[in-house]
Design a protein around this motif. Structure first.
Motif, short mmCIF file in Angstrom:
data_model
loop_
_atom_site.label_atom_id
_atom_site.label_comp_id
_atom_site.label_asym_id
_atom_site.label_seq_id
_atom_site.Cartn_x
_atom_site.Cartn_y
_atom_site.Cartn_z
N THR A 1 4.39 0.08 10.10
CA THR A 1 4.29 2.11 9.77
C THR A 1 5.22 1.80 9.08
O THR A 1 6.19 0.86 9.03
CB THR A 1 4.27 2.35 11.66
N SER A 2 5.19 3.25 8.41
CA SER A 2 7.03 3.27 7.44
C SER A 2 6.87 4.90 7.74
O SER A 2 6.17 5.68 8.21
CB SER A 2 6.44 2.71 5.69
N ALA A 3 8.20 5.40 7.16
CA ALA A 3 8.57 6.31 7.30
C ALA A 3 8.17 7.49 6.34
O ALA A 3 8.16 6.90 5.75
CB ALA A 3 10.20 7.00 8.00
N VAL A 4 7.66 8.17 6.12
CA VAL A 4 7.48 8.99 5.55
C VAL A 4 8.71 10.23 4.80
O VAL A 4 9.68 10.31 5.49
CB VAL A 4 6.64 10.69 5.88
N SER A 5 8.77 10.25 3.51
CA SER A 5 9.16 10.87 2.75
C SER A 5 9.73 12.24 2.77
O SER A 5 8.90 12.70 3.25
CB SER A 5 9.82 10.27 0.82
N VAL B 1 4.63 7.76 1.30
CA VAL B 1 5.20 6.15 2.33
C VAL B 1 4.31 5.09 1.68
O VAL B 1 3.50 5.17 1.26
CB VAL B 1 4.50 6.68 3.28
N GLN B 2 5.03 3.71 1.90
CA GLN B 2 4.75 3.12 1.21
C GLN B 2 5.00 1.41 2.81
O GLN B 2 6.23 1.87 3.32
CB GLN B 2 5.70 2.31 0.66
N ALA C 1 -0.65 1.47 8.54
CA ALA C 1 -2.50 1.01 8.61
C ALA C 1 -2.76 -0.37 9.68
O ALA C 1 -1.37 -1.18 9.46
CB ALA C 1 -1.49 -0.15 7.48
N ASN C 2 -3.38 -0.03 9.83
CA ASN C 2 -3.88 -0.96 11.26
C ASN C 2 -5.17 -1.61 10.61
O ASN C 2 -6.25 -1.00 10.52
CB ASN C 2 -4.33 0.36 12.02
N LEU D 1 0.59 -1.08 0.28
CA LEU D 1 -0.30 0.11 0.42
C LEU D 1 0.65 1.02 0.29
O LEU D 1 1.97 1.47 0.88
CB LEU D 1 -1.43 0.43 1.45
N ALA D 2 1.31 1.88 -1.13
CA ALA D 2 1.74 3.65 -0.76
C ALA D 2 0.72 4.49 -1.46
O ALA D 2 -0.37 4.09 -1.83
CB ALA D 2 3.20 3.20 -2.12
N GLY D 3 1.06 5.64 -1.25
CA GLY D 3 0.34 6.83 -0.75
C GLY D 3 1.41 8.21 -0.84
O GLY D 3 2.01 8.24 -0.70
N ASP D 4 0.51 9.09 -1.15
CA ASP D 4 1.07 10.89 -0.42
C ASP D 4 0.39 11.22 0.81
O ASP D 4 -1.04 11.41 0.48
CB ASP D 4 1.50 11.46 -1.75
#
Length: 208
Positions: free
Chosen positions: A198-202, A207-208, A191-192, A173-176
């Protein structure tokens, strides 16, 4: 600012000093890591940048121990316990073995730091070594599937009964990310669902 010192002692549960333990300090963002070895008195000294870090000690036959500290700091006590191991097997939804899965154990009280990891063999089996007594979450991940077991209790200095981790098909799952119409350029996205990720925002807000 210049570097500051982290000093402390590596000991066992009885208070005895542990010699030649590998001690490392890693900045929270992973951008820098320094290492040292405990001396004949169990003491160590690290030169680090000011701020919060993860300090970890490792030694053969003992479970690795990690502390979250703020530098500068003196008199840190890293208490190590005899290691335990957790064997198991990764299977798919049809109970067939899953080879090559990355299997990770995380202590429920320190979930951001993996306690042990390994790969499942051709028959799906794995063995996670160097665990301290506690309650763990065990996760298995492949490029197309993932699975998780929670609430797995590990005793002190023990080889635990095997656990089975069942995987299910997964996708990316990826998005802005935007906050009040403005692109978010730092922080974390999560995403729960059946599995929390959880992933760091670039810096571009992705985020992906």
């Amino acid at each position: 600012p210049g570097d500051v010192e982290l000093t402390g002692t590596v000991i066992d549960a009885t208070g005895g000093v542990l010699v030649e333990a590998a001690v490392s300090a890693r900045e929270e963002d992973g951008s820098r890591s320094v290492a040292a070895v405990s001396d004949g008195s169990g003491q160590f000294r690290l030169s680090v940048r000011p701020g919060t870090l993860w300090v970890r000690a490792e030694l053969a036959h003992y479970a690795g121990v990690t502390q979250h500290v703020r530098a500068p700091a003196r008199g840190i006590r890293l208490v190590m316990a005899p290691a335990s191991s957790l064997p198991g097997r990764v299977v798919d939804e049809r109970a067939q073995p899953v080879a090559g899965a990355t299997v990770t154990a995380r202590d429920r009280e320190l979930s951001s730091m993996p306690a042990a990891s390994g790969l499942s063999a051709a028959d799906g089996t794995f063995a996670l070594e160097g665990l301290v007594a506690g309650v763990y979450e065990v996760e298995a991940i492949t490029s197309r599937a993932r699975g998780r077991r929670e609430g797995i209790a590990v005793d002190l200095a023990a080889t635990m009964p095997p656990v089975v981790v069942t995987t299910a098909s997964a996708t990316s799952l990826a998005g802005d990310l935007f906050v009040r119409g403005q692109r978010c350029r730092s922080g974390h996205g999560s995403a729960n669902g059946p599995i929390f990720r959880t992933s760091a925002v670039s810096s571009e807000g992705h985020v992906q």
